[in-house]
Scaffold this motif. Sequence first.
Motif, PDB file in Angstrom:
ATOM      1  N   VAL A 141       1.145  -1.059  -0.213  1.00 16.37           N
ATOM      2  CA  VAL A 141       0.251   0.353  -0.028  1.00 16.37           C
ATOM      3  C   VAL A 141       1.233   1.386  -0.273  1.00 16.37           C
ATOM      4  N   CYS A 142       0.843   1.661  -0.911  1.00 17.41           N
ATOM      5  CA  CYS A 142       1.517   3.366  -0.936  1.00 17.41           C
ATOM      6  C   CYS A 142       0.355   4.265  -0.535  1.00 17.41           C
ATOM      7  N   ASP A 143       0.575   5.055   0.123  1.00 19.91           N
ATOM      8  CA  ASP A 143       0.490   6.702   0.709  1.00 19.91           C
ATOM      9  C   ASP A 143       0.855   7.408   0.515  1.00 19.91           C
ATOM     10  N   LEU A 144       1.118   7.868  -0.925  1.00 15.98           N
ATOM     11  CA  LEU A 144       1.743   8.951  -1.233  1.00 15.98           C
ATOM     12  C   LEU A 144       2.446  10.589  -0.521  1.00 15.98           C
ATOM     13  N   ASN A 145       1.617  10.947  -0.404  1.00 17.20           N
ATOM     14  CA  ASN A 145       2.222  12.201   0.505  1.00 17.20           C
ATOM     15  C   ASN A 145       2.963  12.560   0.587  1.00 17.20           C
ATOM     16  N   LEU A 146       2.676  13.627  -0.820  1.00 18.57           N
ATOM     17  CA  LEU A 146       3.499  14.628  -1.656  1.00 18.57           C
ATOM     18  C   LEU A 146       4.127  16.004  -0.671  1.00 18.57           C
ATOM     19  N   ARG A 147       5.420  15.511  -0.237  1.00 18.08           N
ATOM     20  CA  ARG A 147       5.781  16.997   0.413  1.00 18.08           C
ATOM     21  C   ARG A 147       6.789  17.861  -0.265  1.00 18.08           C
ATOM     22  N   PRO A 148       6.930  18.523  -0.927  1.00 19.18           N
ATOM     23  CA  PRO A 148       7.649  19.812  -1.682  1.00 19.18           C
ATOM     24  C   PRO A 148       8.885  20.061  -0.411  1.00 19.18           C
ATOM     25  N   PRO A 149       9.847  20.049  -0.738  1.00 19.36           N
ATOM     26  CA  PRO A 149      10.782  19.255  -2.075  1.00 19.36           C
ATOM     27  C   PRO A 149      11.369  17.987  -2.035  1.00 19.36           C
ATOM     28  N   HIS A 150      10.108  17.501  -0.955  1.00 19.97           N
ATOM     29  CA  HIS A 150      10.903  15.695  -0.346  1.00 19.97           C
ATOM     30  C   HIS A 150      10.434  14.874  -1.325  1.00 19.97           C
ATOM     31  N   TYR A 151      10.052  14.888  -2.550  1.00 19.22           N
ATOM     32  CA  TYR A 151       9.977  14.448  -3.575  1.00 19.22           C
ATOM     33  C   TYR A 151      10.175  13.779  -4.540  1.00 19.22           C
ATOM     34  N   SER A 152      10.141  13.273  -5.889  1.00 20.09           N
ATOM     35  CA  SER A 152      10.859  13.579  -7.160  1.00 20.09           C
ATOM     36  C   SER A 152      10.112  12.542  -8.591  1.00 20.09           C
ATOM     37  N   VAL A 153       9.886  12.564  -9.141  1.00 19.87           N
ATOM     38  CA  VAL A 153       9.235  11.816 -10.182  1.00 19.87           C
ATOM     39  C   VAL A 153       9.992  10.335 -10.427  1.00 19.87           C
ATOM     40  N   GLU A 154      11.189  10.336  -9.965  1.00 22.27           N
ATOM     41  CA  GLU A 154      11.539   8.917  -9.830  1.00 22.27           C
ATOM     42  C   GLU A 154      11.028   8.432  -8.869  1.00 22.27           C
ATOM     43  N   VAL A 155      11.023   8.779  -7.519  1.00 24.54           N
ATOM     44  CA  VAL A 155      10.550   8.467  -6.510  1.00 24.54           C
ATOM     45  C   VAL A 155       9.540   8.071  -6.701  1.00 24.54           C
ATOM     46  N   VAL A 156       8.249   8.657  -7.169  1.00 25.70           N
ATOM     47  CA  VAL A 156       6.961   8.716  -7.638  1.00 25.70           C
ATOM     48  C   VAL A 156       6.069   7.872  -8.085  1.00 25.70           C
ATOM     49  N   ARG A 157       7.483   7.660  -9.145  1.00 23.38           N
ATOM     50  CA  ARG A 157       7.394   6.656 -10.766  1.00 23.38           C
ATOM     51  C   ARG A 157       7.426   4.639  -9.567  1.00 23.38           C
ATOM     52  N   ASP A 158       8.314   5.028  -9.108  1.00 25.53           N
ATOM     53  CA  ASP A 158       9.165   3.355  -8.518  1.00 25.53           C
ATOM     54  C   ASP A 158       7.798   3.289  -7.811  1.00 25.53           C
ATOM     55  N   SER A 159       7.128   4.181  -6.806  1.00 29.10           N
ATOM     56  CA  SER A 159       6.722   3.664  -5.962  1.00 29.10           C
ATOM     57  C   SER A 159       5.122   3.435  -5.965  1.00 29.10           C
ATOM     58  N   LEU A 160       4.761   4.034  -7.942  1.00 24.63           N
ATOM     59  CA  LEU A 160       3.562   3.420  -8.589  1.00 24.63           C
ATOM     60  C   LEU A 160       3.928   1.936  -8.836  1.00 24.63           C
ATOM     61  N   ALA A 161       5.205   1.468  -9.247  1.00 21.48           N
ATOM     62  CA  ALA A 161       5.691   0.080  -9.827  1.00 21.48           C
ATOM     63  C   ALA A 161       5.133  -0.703  -8.430  1.00 21.48           C
ATOM     64  N   GLN A 162       6.054   0.079  -7.150  1.00 21.52           N
ATOM     65  CA  GLN A 162       5.964  -0.896  -5.973  1.00 21.52           C
ATOM     66  C   GLN A 162       4.512  -1.531  -5.478  1.00 21.52           C
ATOM     67  N   CYS A 163       3.751  -0.979  -5.365  1.00 21.44           N
ATOM     68  CA  CYS A 163       2.222  -1.357  -5.001  1.00 21.44           C
ATOM     69  C   CYS A 163       0.879  -1.648  -5.362  1.00 21.44           C
ATOM     70  N   HIS A 164       0.365  -2.112  -4.770  1.00 19.43           N
ATOM     71  CA  HIS A 164      -0.563  -2.587  -5.422  1.00 19.43           C
ATOM     72  C   HIS A 164      -1.784  -2.006  -5.293  1.00 19.43           C
ATOM     73  N   LEU A 165      -1.978  -0.887  -4.415  1.00 26.20           N
ATOM     74  CA  LEU A 165      -2.971   0.108  -3.927  1.00 26.20           C
ATOM     75  C   LEU A 165      -2.609   1.474  -3.667  1.00 26.20           C
ATOM     76  N   LEU A 166      -3.019   2.449  -3.954  1.00 25.83           N
ATOM     77  CA  LEU A 166      -2.234   3.640  -3.848  1.00 25.83           C
ATOM     78  C   LEU A 166      -3.449   4.085  -4.035  1.00 25.83           C
ATOM     79  N   LYS A 167      -3.617   5.433  -2.622  1.00 25.09           N
ATOM     80  CA  LYS A 167      -3.736   6.293  -1.893  1.00 25.09           C
ATOM     81  C   LYS A 167      -3.340   7.745  -2.407  1.00 25.09           C
ATOM     82  N   LEU A 168      -3.846   8.888  -2.741  1.00 26.66           N
ATOM     83  CA  LEU A 168      -3.604   9.761  -2.347  1.00 26.66           C
ATOM     84  C   LEU A 168      -4.929  11.112  -2.978  1.00 26.66           C
ATOM     85  N   ASN A 169      -4.318  12.827  -2.189  1.00 20.37           N
ATOM     86  CA  ASN A 169      -5.652  13.271  -2.269  1.00 20.37           C
ATOM     87  C   ASN A 169      -5.569  13.849  -3.947  1.00 20.37           C
TER      88      ASN A 169
END
Length: 308
Positions: free
Chosen positions: A158-186
């Motif tokens: 389960v990935c609860d994305l919780n994007l907190r600028p500036p503490h994320y990148s496109v690469e981290v987001v892409r990899d997180s999407l690829a690593q989970c079965h259930l995605l939660k985001l606002n």
Amino acid sequence: MSRALNVVAIGEVLWDTIGAERHLGGAPFNCAVHCHHLGARSAIVSRVGWDELGDEILIRARELGVDASLIQRDTEHPTGQVHVTLRADGQPEFDICTGVAYDYLAAGPVAMTRVSAADVVCFGTLAQRHPVARQSIATLLETASLRQAQGIARALLVCDLNLRPPHYSVEVVRDSLAQCHLLKLNDGELRIVQGMLGRDDMDEDAFLLHLLEAYGLELVCVTLGARGCILRTRQERVAAPGYPCQVVDTVGSGDAFTAALVVKYVAGWPPAEVASFANLVGAYIATQRGATPPITPDTLKAFAARWR
């Protein structure tokens, strides 16, 4: 499931400072606490400093019912802290300290063993901002994924994305999407991810279907604040209205929502009931001070009775 759901959260545990008050927090930790409140067996894989704040985290985690044996100690980096201010609408803004212990989270053998036995593994993006912790989290998620290859019922990632600028990148987001079965985001994060992936031309539902197909997800949940949430699978779209409430602060509300979503989804509830229950729990927490107030069946029943 006849036994308690076995949930392991991976990532930050830290102190939220709100004015003169200090509250134990970190999205993965808050989610683990709320999963425990909802009947699960919860643990957190994290890292704190060898300092008084770290000592207090271990004590408080155990008091809150979370297995703290997987919280590592760091002699070189301090315990994480976040300075939180609340806007007029009750929404939090975060000043997140860097160079802290959870940035150096390790994938040790004890953590790997516990993750390999979990029913649910929850993670986010903040703890992946540093390459050391990011690699460790990837290793732990891979360990959880190996269960299915070994013929064991798989863990739900389960990935609860919780994007907190500036503490994320496109690469981290892409990899997180690829690593989970259930995605939660606002809904705000959904628009950010849509831009990251170059899909601004899609309407919302088409983009949710794209995420499901492109990343092999089984469920995407979009939270809409007071307006409720949307659950999307390949077969079904559920829009569940929120529960109107007098907001005290929203810190931890989204984490409680995630916990409720996960616990009832794994229990096999119909999507509409899962969404309604998650909205209820998230709204209740927003009426309380701090991120992890107690949740009991009686308090939820009384809270829900206001809308009958």
